[in-house]
Structures are given as C-alpha cells and as structure tokens.
Design a protein around this motif. Structure first.
Motif, PDB file in Angstrom:
ATOM      1  N   SER A  32       5.929   6.470 -40.432  1.00 10.02           N
ATOM      2  CA  SER A  32       4.460   6.441 -40.461  1.00 10.02           C
ATOM      3  C   SER A  32       3.929   5.258 -39.661  1.00 10.02           C
ATOM      4  CB  SER A  32       3.966   6.370 -41.908  1.00 10.02           C
ATOM      5  OG  SER A  32       4.321   7.545 -42.596  1.00 10.02           O
ATOM      6  N   ALA A  33       4.601   4.123 -39.755  1.00 11.86           N
ATOM      7  CA  ALA A  33       4.193   2.947 -38.983  1.00 11.86           C
ATOM      8  C   ALA A  33       4.363   3.205 -37.484  1.00 11.86           C
ATOM      9  CB  ALA A  33       5.008   1.724 -39.404  1.00 11.86           C
ATOM     10  N   LEU A  34       5.454   3.857 -37.102  1.00  4.84           N
ATOM     11  CA  LEU A  34       5.677   4.167 -35.693  1.00  4.84           C
ATOM     12  C   LEU A  34       4.610   5.136 -35.185  1.00  4.84           C
ATOM     13  CD1 LEU A  34       7.369   3.762 -33.161  1.00  4.84           C
ATOM     14  CD2 LEU A  34       8.853   5.635 -33.950  1.00  4.84           C
ATOM     15  N   ARG A  35       4.221   6.096 -36.003  1.00  4.01           N
ATOM     16  CA  ARG A  35       3.153   7.024 -35.624  1.00  4.01           C
ATOM     17  C   ARG A  35       1.854   6.249 -35.381  1.00  4.01           C
ATOM     18  NH1 ARG A  35       1.913   9.750 -40.282  1.00  4.01           N
ATOM     19  NH2 ARG A  35       0.445   8.057 -40.544  1.00  4.01           N
ATOM     20  N   ASP A  36       1.527   5.316 -36.268  1.00  7.35           N
ATOM     21  CA  ASP A  36       0.325   4.504 -36.097  1.00  7.35           C
ATOM     22  C   ASP A  36       0.398   3.668 -34.823  1.00  7.35           C
ATOM     23  OD1 ASP A  36      -0.518   5.555 -38.503  1.00  7.35           O
ATOM     24  OD2 ASP A  36      -0.286   3.682 -39.626  1.00  7.35           O
ATOM     25  N   PHE A  37       1.574   3.125 -34.540  1.00 11.36           N
ATOM     26  CA  PHE A  37       1.771   2.342 -33.321  1.00 11.36           C
ATOM     27  C   PHE A  37       1.549   3.217 -32.089  1.00 11.36           C
ATOM     28  CE2 PHE A  37       4.767   0.972 -29.970  1.00 11.36           C
ATOM     29  CZ  PHE A  37       4.163  -0.229 -29.637  1.00 11.36           C
ATOM     30  N   CYS A  38       2.112   4.401 -32.098  1.00  8.29           N
ATOM     31  CA  CYS A  38       1.935   5.315 -30.968  1.00  8.29           C
ATOM     32  C   CYS A  38       0.476   5.721 -30.823  1.00  8.29           C
ATOM     33  CB  CYS A  38       2.836   6.535 -31.130  1.00  8.29           C
ATOM     34  SG  CYS A  38       4.588   6.140 -30.872  1.00  8.29           S
ATOM     35  N   HIS A  39      -0.219   5.858 -31.937  1.00  8.93           N
ATOM     36  CA  HIS A  39      -1.648   6.159 -31.899  1.00  8.93           C
ATOM     37  C   HIS A  39      -2.399   4.996 -31.252  1.00  8.93           C
ATOM     38  CE1 HIS A  39      -5.634   6.898 -34.109  1.00  8.93           C
ATOM     39  NE2 HIS A  39      -5.567   7.743 -33.105  1.00  8.93           N
ATOM     40  N   ALA A  40      -2.026   3.788 -31.575  1.00 10.79           N
ATOM     41  CA  ALA A  40      -2.662   2.611 -30.970  1.00 10.79           C
ATOM     42  C   ALA A  40      -2.405   2.573 -29.462  1.00 10.79           C
ATOM     43  CB  ALA A  40      -2.159   1.331 -31.627  1.00 10.79           C
ATOM     44  N   ILE A  41      -1.195   2.897 -29.045  1.00  9.77           N
ATOM     45  CA  ILE A  41      -0.855   2.923 -27.617  1.00  9.77           C
ATOM     46  C   ILE A  41      -1.733   3.948 -26.888  1.00  9.77           C
ATOM     47  CG2 ILE A  41       0.943   3.572 -25.949  1.00  9.77           C
ATOM     48  CD1 ILE A  41       1.600   0.914 -27.064  1.00  9.77           C
ATOM     49  N   ILE A  42      -1.894   5.121 -27.489  1.00  8.53           N
ATOM     50  CA  ILE A  42      -2.715   6.173 -26.885  1.00  8.53           C
ATOM     51  C   ILE A  42      -4.174   5.723 -26.757  1.00  8.53           C
ATOM     52  CG2 ILE A  42      -3.692   8.470 -27.340  1.00  8.53           C
ATOM     53  CD1 ILE A  42      -0.947   9.283 -28.419  1.00  8.53           C
ATOM     54  N   ASN A  43      -4.602   4.826 -27.595  1.00  4.65           N
ATOM     55  CA  ASN A  43      -5.984   4.348 -27.568  1.00  4.65           C
ATOM     56  C   ASN A  43      -6.204   3.133 -26.675  1.00  4.65           C
ATOM     57  OD1 ASN A  43      -7.975   5.836 -29.409  1.00  4.65           O
ATOM     58  ND2 ASN A  43      -6.094   5.791 -30.600  1.00  4.65           N
ATOM     59  N   LEU A  44      -5.151   2.628 -26.046  1.00  3.49           N
ATOM     60  CA  LEU A  44      -5.319   1.495 -25.131  1.00  3.49           C
ATOM     61  C   LEU A  44      -6.127   1.907 -23.908  1.00  3.49           C
ATOM     62  CD1 LEU A  44      -1.711  -0.019 -25.128  1.00  3.49           C
ATOM     63  CD2 LEU A  44      -3.760  -1.024 -26.156  1.00  3.49           C
ATOM     64  N   ASN A  45      -6.979   1.035 -23.432  1.00  5.56           N
ATOM     65  CA  ASN A  45      -7.713   1.306 -22.203  1.00  5.56           C
ATOM     66  C   ASN A  45      -6.773   1.645 -21.053  1.00  5.56           C
ATOM     67  OD1 ASN A  45     -10.275   0.968 -23.240  1.00  5.56           O
ATOM     68  ND2 ASN A  45     -10.457  -1.159 -22.604  1.00  5.56           N
ATOM     69  N   GLU A  46      -5.660   0.959 -21.003  1.00  9.72           N
ATOM     70  CA  GLU A  46      -4.668   1.168 -19.951  1.00  9.72           C
ATOM     71  C   GLU A  46      -4.135   2.605 -19.946  1.00  9.72           C
ATOM     72  OE1 GLU A  46      -0.497  -0.877 -18.394  1.00  9.72           O
ATOM     73  OE2 GLU A  46      -1.622  -1.798 -20.026  1.00  9.72           O
ATOM     74  N   PHE A  47      -4.075   3.224 -21.121  1.00  9.46           N
ATOM     75  CA  PHE A  47      -3.643   4.610 -21.215  1.00  9.46           C
ATOM     76  C   PHE A  47      -4.772   5.568 -20.871  1.00  9.46           C
ATOM     77  CE2 PHE A  47      -3.046   8.591 -23.565  1.00  9.46           C
ATOM     78  CZ  PHE A  47      -1.788   8.962 -23.134  1.00  9.46           C
ATOM     79  N   VAL A  48      -5.970   5.248 -21.315  1.00 10.38           N
ATOM     80  CA  VAL A  48      -7.110   6.156 -21.191  1.00 10.38           C
ATOM     81  C   VAL A  48      -7.691   6.172 -19.781  1.00 10.38           C
ATOM     82  CG1 VAL A  48      -9.440   6.633 -22.051  1.00 10.38           C
ATOM     83  CG2 VAL A  48      -7.657   5.891 -23.635  1.00 10.38           C
ATOM     84  N   TYR A  49      -7.759   5.009 -19.125  1.00 13.83           N
ATOM     85  CA  TYR A  49      -8.424   4.903 -17.824  1.00 13.83           C
ATOM     86  C   TYR A  49      -7.446   4.601 -16.705  1.00 13.83           C
ATOM     87  CZ  TYR A  49     -12.510   4.557 -20.806  1.00 13.83           C
ATOM     88  OH  TYR A  49     -13.467   4.796 -21.739  1.00 13.83           O
ATOM     89  N   ILE A  50      -7.671   5.241 -15.575  1.00 11.97           N
ATOM     90  CA  ILE A  50      -6.874   4.953 -14.375  1.00 11.97           C
ATOM     91  C   ILE A  50      -7.490   3.750 -13.702  1.00 11.97           C
ATOM     92  CG2 ILE A  50      -6.174   5.812 -12.115  1.00 11.97           C
ATOM     93  CD1 ILE A  50      -6.289   8.628 -13.313  1.00 11.97           C
ATOM     94  N   ASP A  51      -6.637   2.803 -13.375  1.00 12.77           N
ATOM     95  CA  ASP A  51      -7.112   1.578 -12.749  1.00 12.77           C
ATOM     96  C   ASP A  51      -7.191   1.715 -11.237  1.00 12.77           C
ATOM     97  OD1 ASP A  51      -8.118  -0.934 -13.098  1.00 12.77           O
ATOM     98  OD2 ASP A  51      -6.171  -1.908 -13.309  1.00 12.77           O
TER      99      ASP A  51
ATOM    100  N   ILE B  98       6.959   5.158 -21.678  1.00  8.86           N
ATOM    101  CA  ILE B  98       6.473   6.535 -21.646  1.00  8.86           C
ATOM    102  C   ILE B  98       4.966   6.578 -21.380  1.00  8.86           C
ATOM    103  CG2 ILE B  98       6.051   8.601 -23.047  1.00  8.86           C
ATOM    104  CD1 ILE B  98       8.693   7.916 -24.543  1.00  8.86           C
ATOM    105  N   ALA B  99       4.210   5.813 -22.130  1.00 10.69           N
ATOM    106  CA  ALA B  99       2.747   5.905 -22.069  1.00 10.69           C
ATOM    107  C   ALA B  99       2.126   5.141 -20.910  1.00 10.69           C
ATOM    108  CB  ALA B  99       2.141   5.422 -23.382  1.00 10.69           C
ATOM    109  N   LEU B 100       2.689   3.974 -20.586  1.00 10.52           N
ATOM    110  CA  LEU B 100       2.054   3.099 -19.612  1.00 10.52           C
ATOM    111  C   LEU B 100       2.875   2.888 -18.347  1.00 10.52           C
ATOM    112  CD1 LEU B 100       0.803   0.425 -22.166  1.00 10.52           C
ATOM    113  CD2 LEU B 100      -0.407   2.471 -21.357  1.00 10.52           C
ATOM    114  N   ASN B 101       4.089   3.423 -18.343  1.00  9.09           N
ATOM    115  CA  ASN B 101       5.003   3.310 -17.199  1.00  9.09           C
ATOM    116  C   ASN B 101       5.304   1.854 -16.829  1.00  9.09           C
ATOM    117  OD1 ASN B 101       6.697   4.560 -15.331  1.00  9.09           O
ATOM    118  ND2 ASN B 101       5.190   4.301 -13.693  1.00  9.09           N
TER     119      ASN B 101
END
Length: 91
Positions: A72-91, A36-39
């Motif tokens: 709660s752990a899954l929410r934290d994991f999803c939060h970590a995914i959203i904070n990945l550079n790969e999610f935040v920046y277009i390469d 979902i997040a990184l395709n």
C-alpha cells in the motif's frame, strides 16, 4: 492533482510493476520507479525523501491493520510520482 479512480488504479498497476522488477529492496524500488516514470535516476535527496515517505506510509498502514502495508505504501509512492510536475509536463 490526479486523484480519480482511474489514476489510483494505474498507481496500483505501476506499484505492482515496480515490485516485480525491483524486488523488495526499497532503494531498488525507488530507482526503478524514477526510471520508469521519469527516465532518470533519483538524486540523493529524492532517495532520502522517498525512503522516509515509504516508511511513514507503511507505518501508518500497519497501525490501521492494513494487510499489506508495504504494498500500500508503494502504491502511494507511485501515485506521488505520477503527480510530479516532471511526469505531467514536458519540459
């Protein structure tokens, strides 16, 4: 990186979607979140890291008597995914 209330709320919505679409199997949840997040699927090292992170977070929540440690752990994991550079920046 992004720890404001809006992003935390979105992480919760993301985790709910992952749980709904992947079920309770942790590996399936990891694969679905990455897709979902990184395709893309996670590699073996990312799966290993993710499983370890989810277990550690769930154990910590359980020790603190959280009523839904797995969610709660899954929410934290999803939060970590959203904070990945790969999610935040277009390469």
């Amino acid at each position: 990186l992004m720890n404001n209330e809006f992003v935390l709320q979105q992480s919760g919505f993301f985790a709910e979607r992952v749980a709904r679409e992947a079920g309770v199997d942790r590996r399936a949840q990891i694969v679905r979140a990455f897709k979902i997040a990184l395709n893309r699927p996670p590699n073996a090292k990312e799966i290993e890291w993710s499983l370890s992170f989810l277990k550690s977070q769930a154990d910590g929540y359980a020790q603190r008597k959280n009523g839904e440690p797995e969610a709660s752990a899954l929410r934290d994991f999803c939060h970590a995914i959203i904070n990945l550079n790969e999610f935040v920046y277009i390469d």
